[in-house]
Motif scaffolding. Structure first.
Motif, PDB file in Angstrom:
ATOM      1  N   GLY A 138       0.808  -1.226   0.002  1.00  0.00           N
ATOM      2  CA  GLY A 138      -0.180   0.006  -0.103  1.00  0.00           C
ATOM      3  C   GLY A 138       0.652   1.290  -0.071  1.00  0.00           C
ATOM      4  N   THR A 139       0.212   2.447   0.087  1.00  0.00           N
ATOM      5  CA  THR A 139       0.832   3.509   0.033  1.00  0.00           C
ATOM      6  C   THR A 139       0.295   4.652   0.888  1.00  0.00           C
ATOM      7  OG1 THR A 139       1.320   3.384  -2.381  1.00  0.00           O
ATOM      8  CG2 THR A 139       1.507   5.645  -1.522  1.00  0.00           C
ATOM      9  N   VAL A 140       1.004   5.313   1.755  1.00  0.00           N
ATOM     10  CA  VAL A 140       0.708   6.569   2.508  1.00  0.00           C
ATOM     11  C   VAL A 140       1.025   7.718   1.708  1.00  0.00           C
ATOM     12  CG1 VAL A 140       0.641   7.815   4.474  1.00  0.00           C
ATOM     13  CG2 VAL A 140       0.787   5.460   4.690  1.00  0.00           C
ATOM     14  N   LEU A 141       0.314   8.552   1.361  1.00  0.00           N
ATOM     15  CA  LEU A 141       0.731   9.829   0.523  1.00  0.00           C
ATOM     16  C   LEU A 141       0.056  10.952   1.317  1.00  0.00           C
ATOM     17  CD1 LEU A 141       0.241  10.394  -3.135  1.00  0.00           C
ATOM     18  CD2 LEU A 141      -0.286  12.223  -1.487  1.00  0.00           C
ATOM     19  N   VAL A 142       1.133  11.936   1.811  1.00  0.00           N
ATOM     20  CA  VAL A 142       0.899  13.215   2.304  1.00  0.00           C
ATOM     21  C   VAL A 142       0.913  14.522   1.394  1.00  0.00           C
ATOM     22  CG1 VAL A 142       1.721  14.654   4.217  1.00  0.00           C
ATOM     23  CG2 VAL A 142       1.654  12.212   4.600  1.00  0.00           C
ATOM     24  N   ILE A 143       0.023  15.273   1.569  1.00  0.00           N
ATOM     25  CA  ILE A 143      -0.170  16.543   0.904  1.00  0.00           C
ATOM     26  C   ILE A 143       0.741  17.486   1.798  1.00  0.00           C
ATOM     27  CG2 ILE A 143      -1.415  18.264  -0.314  1.00  0.00           C
ATOM     28  CD1 ILE A 143      -1.128  15.784  -1.878  1.00  0.00           C
ATOM     29  N   SER A 144       1.818  17.993   1.766  1.00  0.00           N
ATOM     30  CA  SER A 144       2.381  19.017   2.917  1.00  0.00           C
ATOM     31  C   SER A 144       2.399  20.294   2.199  1.00  0.00           C
ATOM     32  CB  SER A 144       3.834  18.296   3.206  1.00  0.00           C
ATOM     33  OG  SER A 144       4.760  18.393   2.017  1.00  0.00           O
ATOM     34  N   SER A 145       3.695  20.793   2.222  1.00  0.00           N
ATOM     35  CA  SER A 145       3.448  22.217   1.356  1.00  0.00           C
ATOM     36  C   SER A 145       4.982  22.693   1.443  1.00  0.00           C
ATOM     37  CB  SER A 145       2.936  23.140   2.408  1.00  0.00           C
ATOM     38  OG  SER A 145       2.935  24.650   2.069  1.00  0.00           O
ATOM     39  N   THR A 146       5.097  23.510   0.387  1.00  0.00           N
ATOM     40  CA  THR A 146       6.620  24.231   0.406  1.00  0.00           C
ATOM     41  C   THR A 146       6.839  25.059   1.753  1.00  0.00           C
ATOM     42  OG1 THR A 146       5.547  26.043  -0.942  1.00  0.00           O
ATOM     43  CG2 THR A 146       6.754  24.274  -1.943  1.00  0.00           C
ATOM     44  N   ALA A 147       5.751  25.458   2.415  1.00  0.00           N
ATOM     45  CA  ALA A 147       5.811  26.138   3.710  1.00  0.00           C
ATOM     46  C   ALA A 147       6.728  25.147   4.592  1.00  0.00           C
ATOM     47  CB  ALA A 147       4.369  26.173   4.312  1.00  0.00           C
ATOM     48  N   GLY A 148       6.794  23.830   4.401  1.00  0.00           N
ATOM     49  CA  GLY A 148       7.506  22.844   5.351  1.00  0.00           C
ATOM     50  C   GLY A 148       8.866  22.731   4.755  1.00  0.00           C
ATOM     51  N   ILE A 149       9.180  23.445   3.899  1.00  0.00           N
ATOM     52  CA  ILE A 149      10.646  23.561   3.146  1.00  0.00           C
ATOM     53  C   ILE A 149      11.312  24.809   3.517  1.00  0.00           C
ATOM     54  CG2 ILE A 149      12.047  23.315   1.214  1.00  0.00           C
ATOM     55  CD1 ILE A 149       9.957  21.466   0.137  1.00  0.00           C
ATOM     56  N   ARG A 182       4.597   2.040   0.745  1.00  0.00           N
ATOM     57  CA  ARG A 182       5.384   3.397   0.105  1.00  0.00           C
ATOM     58  C   ARG A 182       4.750   4.621   0.849  1.00  0.00           C
ATOM     59  NH1 ARG A 182       4.109   3.461  -6.106  1.00  0.00           N
ATOM     60  NH2 ARG A 182       1.946   3.597  -5.279  1.00  0.00           N
ATOM     61  N   VAL A 183       5.652   5.515   1.238  1.00  0.00           N
ATOM     62  CA  VAL A 183       5.296   6.752   1.734  1.00  0.00           C
ATOM     63  C   VAL A 183       5.883   7.721   0.762  1.00  0.00           C
ATOM     64  CG1 VAL A 183       5.796   8.286   3.816  1.00  0.00           C
ATOM     65  CG2 VAL A 183       5.836   5.551   4.020  1.00  0.00           C
ATOM     66  N   ILE A 184       5.010   8.852   0.328  1.00  0.00           N
ATOM     67  CA  ILE A 184       4.950   9.842  -0.507  1.00  0.00           C
ATOM     68  C   ILE A 184       4.725  11.025   0.076  1.00  0.00           C
ATOM     69  CG2 ILE A 184       4.358  10.542  -2.814  1.00  0.00           C
ATOM     70  CD1 ILE A 184       3.831   7.779  -3.648  1.00  0.00           C
ATOM     71  N   ASP A 185       5.342  12.122  -0.115  1.00  0.00           N
ATOM     72  CA  ASP A 185       5.174  13.401   0.230  1.00  0.00           C
ATOM     73  C   ASP A 185       5.195  14.161  -0.972  1.00  0.00           C
ATOM     74  OD1 ASP A 185       5.327  16.058   1.359  1.00  0.00           O
ATOM     75  OD2 ASP A 185       7.443  15.869   1.729  1.00  0.00           O
ATOM     76  N   ILE A 186       4.156  15.081  -1.089  1.00  0.00           N
ATOM     77  CA  ILE A 186       4.066  15.891  -2.331  1.00  0.00           C
ATOM     78  C   ILE A 186       3.733  17.365  -1.759  1.00  0.00           C
ATOM     79  CG2 ILE A 186       2.535  16.781  -4.219  1.00  0.00           C
ATOM     80  CD1 ILE A 186       1.699  13.821  -4.733  1.00  0.00           C
ATOM     81  N   ASP A 241       9.546   9.574  -3.362  1.00  0.00           N
ATOM     82  CA  ASP A 241       9.878  10.054  -2.040  1.00  0.00           C
ATOM     83  C   ASP A 241       9.304  11.437  -1.805  1.00  0.00           C
ATOM     84  OD1 ASP A 241      11.093   7.786  -1.165  1.00  0.00           O
ATOM     85  OD2 ASP A 241      13.061   8.689  -1.018  1.00  0.00           O
ATOM     86  N   GLN A 242       9.321  12.258  -2.940  1.00  0.00           N
ATOM     87  CA  GLN A 242       8.871  13.563  -2.683  1.00  0.00           C
ATOM     88  C   GLN A 242       8.912  14.198  -3.935  1.00  0.00           C
ATOM     89  OE1 GLN A 242      11.648  16.563  -0.983  1.00  0.00           O
ATOM     90  NE2 GLN A 242       9.850  17.594   0.074  1.00  0.00           N
ATOM     91  N   ILE A 243       7.686  15.099  -4.029  1.00  0.00           N
ATOM     92  CA  ILE A 243       7.636  15.874  -5.215  1.00  0.00           C
ATOM     93  C   ILE A 243       7.284  17.219  -4.631  1.00  0.00           C
ATOM     94  CG2 ILE A 243       5.980  16.571  -7.222  1.00  0.00           C
ATOM     95  CD1 ILE A 243       4.956  13.648  -7.141  1.00  0.00           C
ATOM     96  N   VAL A 244       8.002  18.282  -5.121  1.00  0.00           N
ATOM     97  CA  VAL A 244       7.856  19.851  -4.961  1.00  0.00           C
ATOM     98  C   VAL A 244       7.411  20.376  -6.271  1.00  0.00           C
ATOM     99  CG1 VAL A 244       8.918  21.854  -4.216  1.00  0.00           C
ATOM    100  CG2 VAL A 244       9.644  19.722  -3.396  1.00  0.00           C
TER     101      VAL A 244
END
Length: 260
Positions: A138-149, A182-186, A241-244
């Motif tokens: 399975g997959t855990v996908l998180v919609i984060s933010s460039t505010a977290g960068i 999988r763990v994905i951060d967008i 892993d990550q999409i910005v």
């Protein structure tokens, strides 16, 4: 808590939080178009019902407040009673206020942490065992933010919550190495939606509109939803892993082109 539309296809079933508007609603639409069966979660039943009626029988909904333990547990129990889950898309989140650290409202900070961090953690914990049992993983996908960068003045509370959410996703990825998940951060930059900035400024439409004033083609919720479907469409053994993702006009939060 309410639901609709019966059993989902076992092999390709996703749960989307924050599905009543913005990126969450767009992700539901995009995933259904991409062949997924989707369970939409949010607090506002009328908006969930309208979304499910729009996208058709591949979608269902459960009313859920991820900041509430009982509500989230009841939602997860109902979801899993109807079959396996292959993906969790964490879209629930918000920004409240844009005050400097010296005068920031403690309740705004507390509410952002409860929703953006603890809410994501809560439902991820509850669905993780089921996700790992999904065929192929399975997959855990998180919609984060460039505010977290990149932090910015006036955004300390939101930035801190999104830093925390991104770190949580990264650590989960490390902790689950060898497991079938999988763990994905967008991390989106400037996305213009109907509610995000309006909510941030307490309903002040003029301040909300000023965020996007003069910016040619800020991102839309549908742009982020396309990133979600693309990342999930990769083979189960490929972890994005990550999409910005930002609009072309935005180099960073403090470097934005605006037409005069």
């Amino acid at each position: 808590m309410s639901g609709a539309n019966g059993m989902a296809e076992e092999s390709k079933r996703a749960v989307v939080t924050g599905a009543s508007s913005g990126i969450g609603a767009a992700s539901v639409r995009a995933l259904v178009r991409d062949g997924w069966n989707v369970v939409a979660l949010a607090r506002r039943e009328e908006k969930l019902r309208a979304l499910v009626e729009e996208v058709g029988p591949a979608a269902s909904y459960v009313v859920c407040d991820v900041t509430d333990e009982g509500s989230t547990q009841a939602a997860v129990d109902r979801i899993l009673a109807n079959g396996p889950v292959k993906a969790l898309v964490n879209c629930a989140g918000a920004a409240f206020g844009k005050d400097p650290v010296a005068t920031a409202n403690l309740d705004d900070w507390r509410n952002m942490y409860e929703l953006n961090v603890i809410g994501t953690l809560r439902i991820t914990q509850k669905l993780l065992p089921a996700l790992k049992r999904a065929p192929g993983g399975g997959t855990v996908l998180v919609i984060s933010s460039t505010a977290g960068i990149e932090p910015y003045e006036g955004g300390a509370g939101y930035c801190a919550s999104k830093f925390a959410e991104r770190v949580m996703a990264r650590v989960l990825r490390l902790e689950q190495i060898g497991e079938p998940v999988r763990v994905i951060d967008i991390a989106p930059g400037m996305v213009q939606t109907d509610e995000f900035s309006l909510k941030r400024f307490g309903g002040d439409a003029e301040r909300a509109a000023a965020v996007y004033a003069g910016v040619p083609n800020p991102l839309k919720a549908e742009d982020i939803a396309e990133c979600v479907t693309w990342a999930l469409a990769q083979p189960d053994t490929v972890d994005i892993d990550q999409i910005v993702v930002r609009p072309r006009a935005e180099g960073s939060y403090t470097k934005v082109f605006r037409e005069r």
